[in-house]
Design a protein around this motif. Sequence first.
Motif, PDB file in Angstrom:
ATOM      1  N   THR A  29       0.824  -1.207   0.000  1.00 43.49           N
ATOM      2  CA  THR A  29       0.000   0.000   0.000  1.00 43.49           C
ATOM      3  C   THR A  29       0.856   1.254   0.000  1.00 43.49           C
ATOM      4  O   THR A  29       0.481   2.264  -0.581  1.00 43.49           O
ATOM      5  CB  THR A  29      -0.918   0.002   1.235  1.00 43.49           C
ATOM      6  OG1 THR A  29      -1.651  -1.225   1.276  1.00 43.49           O
ATOM      7  CG2 THR A  29      -1.903   1.164   1.182  1.00 43.49           C
ATOM      8  N   PHE A  30       2.032   1.190   0.646  1.00 41.68           N
ATOM      9  CA  PHE A  30       2.872   2.367   0.818  1.00 41.68           C
ATOM     10  C   PHE A  30       4.224   2.174   0.130  1.00 41.68           C
ATOM     11  O   PHE A  30       4.714   1.060  -0.013  1.00 41.68           O
ATOM     12  CB  PHE A  30       3.097   2.650   2.310  1.00 41.68           C
ATOM     13  CG  PHE A  30       1.838   2.753   3.101  1.00 41.68           C
ATOM     14  CD1 PHE A  30       1.070   3.901   3.055  1.00 41.68           C
ATOM     15  CD2 PHE A  30       1.404   1.701   3.882  1.00 41.68           C
ATOM     16  CE1 PHE A  30      -0.102   4.001   3.776  1.00 41.68           C
ATOM     17  CE2 PHE A  30       0.229   1.788   4.612  1.00 41.68           C
ATOM     18  CZ  PHE A  30      -0.529   2.947   4.551  1.00 41.68           C
ATOM     19  N   SER A  31       4.819   3.295  -0.268  1.00 40.47           N
ATOM     20  CA  SER A  31       6.175   3.294  -0.803  1.00 40.47           C
ATOM     21  C   SER A  31       7.150   3.511   0.351  1.00 40.47           C
ATOM     22  O   SER A  31       6.932   4.374   1.203  1.00 40.47           O
ATOM     23  CB  SER A  31       6.334   4.385  -1.857  1.00 40.47           C
ATOM     24  OG  SER A  31       5.448   4.150  -2.944  1.00 40.47           O
ATOM     25  N   TRP A  77       8.674  12.151  -4.330  1.00 41.31           N
ATOM     26  CA  TRP A  77       7.672  11.458  -3.513  1.00 41.31           C
ATOM     27  C   TRP A  77       8.152  11.371  -2.071  1.00 41.31           C
ATOM     28  O   TRP A  77       9.354  11.267  -1.804  1.00 41.31           O
ATOM     29  CB  TRP A  77       7.431  10.051  -4.059  1.00 41.31           C
ATOM     30  CG  TRP A  77       6.245   9.364  -3.441  1.00 41.31           C
ATOM     31  CD1 TRP A  77       6.245   8.276  -2.626  1.00 41.31           C
ATOM     32  CD2 TRP A  77       4.868   9.730  -3.609  1.00 41.31           C
ATOM     33  NE1 TRP A  77       4.968   7.942  -2.267  1.00 41.31           N
ATOM     34  CE2 TRP A  77       4.099   8.815  -2.861  1.00 41.31           C
ATOM     35  CE3 TRP A  77       4.225  10.753  -4.317  1.00 41.31           C
ATOM     36  CZ2 TRP A  77       2.725   8.895  -2.794  1.00 41.31           C
ATOM     37  CZ3 TRP A  77       2.838  10.828  -4.246  1.00 41.31           C
ATOM     38  CH2 TRP A  77       2.110   9.899  -3.496  1.00 41.31           C
ATOM     39  N   ASP A  92       0.561   3.593  -3.649  1.00 40.43           N
ATOM     40  CA  ASP A  92       0.358   5.034  -3.497  1.00 40.43           C
ATOM     41  C   ASP A  92       1.128   5.822  -4.544  1.00 40.43           C
ATOM     42  O   ASP A  92       0.612   6.765  -5.152  1.00 40.43           O
ATOM     43  CB  ASP A  92       0.727   5.482  -2.079  1.00 40.43           C
ATOM     44  CG  ASP A  92       2.162   5.127  -1.692  1.00 40.43           C
ATOM     45  OD1 ASP A  92       2.789   4.310  -2.401  1.00 40.43           O
ATOM     46  OD2 ASP A  92       2.646   5.662  -0.681  1.00 40.43           O
ATOM     47  N   GLU A  95      -0.380   5.106  -8.221  1.00 41.31           N
ATOM     48  CA  GLU A  95      -1.655   5.780  -8.477  1.00 41.31           C
ATOM     49  C   GLU A  95      -1.472   7.289  -8.596  1.00 41.31           C
ATOM     50  O   GLU A  95      -2.086   7.935  -9.449  1.00 41.31           O
ATOM     51  CB  GLU A  95      -2.652   5.451  -7.369  1.00 41.31           C
ATOM     52  CG  GLU A  95      -3.144   4.013  -7.395  1.00 41.31           C
ATOM     53  CD  GLU A  95      -4.169   3.743  -6.318  1.00 41.31           C
ATOM     54  OE1 GLU A  95      -4.321   4.603  -5.407  1.00 41.31           O
ATOM     55  OE2 GLU A  95      -4.818   2.679  -6.356  1.00 41.31           O
ATOM     56  N   ALA A  96      -0.621   7.868  -7.752  1.00 42.54           N
ATOM     57  CA  ALA A  96      -0.430   9.322  -7.765  1.00 42.54           C
ATOM     58  C   ALA A  96       0.204   9.795  -9.068  1.00 42.54           C
ATOM     59  O   ALA A  96      -0.086  10.905  -9.535  1.00 42.54           O
ATOM     60  CB  ALA A  96       0.430   9.750  -6.576  1.00 42.54           C
TER      61      ALA A  96
END
Length: 207
Positions: A29-31, A77, A92, A95-96
């Motif tokens: 879910t997260f970088s 980022w 994240d 998608e961004a």
Amino acid sequence: MPCSTGSRELLWVNDTISSTKYLIDTGATFSIVPPTSDHKTAQQPAFDLIPANGIPIATYGTESCHMALTQSVSFTWLFLVAEVNQPIIGVDFLEAHDLLKDTRGPSLYHRPSNSSIQVTGCAGNPPLITHLRQESSYDSILRQFPLLTSQTPNHGCIDHGVEHCIITSGLPCFARPRRLPPERRQAAEMEFQAMLNEGTIRPSSCC
């Protein structure tokens, strides 16, 4: 680093600025980037990352990274800093920046620039990192009394004398009744009956 069982296809991409190799993981879910000694010295872990196996991964704040995945495509980022073995680009980030996995070959498609970013593929089993958790002073109390946060049927066997009554006065609040569609009415009636059977609610004594 804790890993989930099972192997899946993974993609790697190189940052041409720092020569860092990032793992592209659509299961994260997260970088994330690994911590340096400065990160660990500057602050104590405040949050936990929770992978699919449930073993927490400590985090150390965030780190802003500027990277160039091609000569013409660059990104900035805010990565989480956590105890992982390699930098991870998660959902994240993808998608961004409107990045899509190209099914025709090992590449990412950058829709805004209509360009492809070359990646390398391999198989592996990195942790499926799903959410953040922050430890609070109440967590230890809740762990001692798990029934407080679990739904348990009330069969009338109460082993204490504590009662809580809400005494009202005046006319009840009023809202114009609206008919539910048949399928919603049936679902509502089933839920009400289940709560009555559990003892969660009882028929009202109001007229």
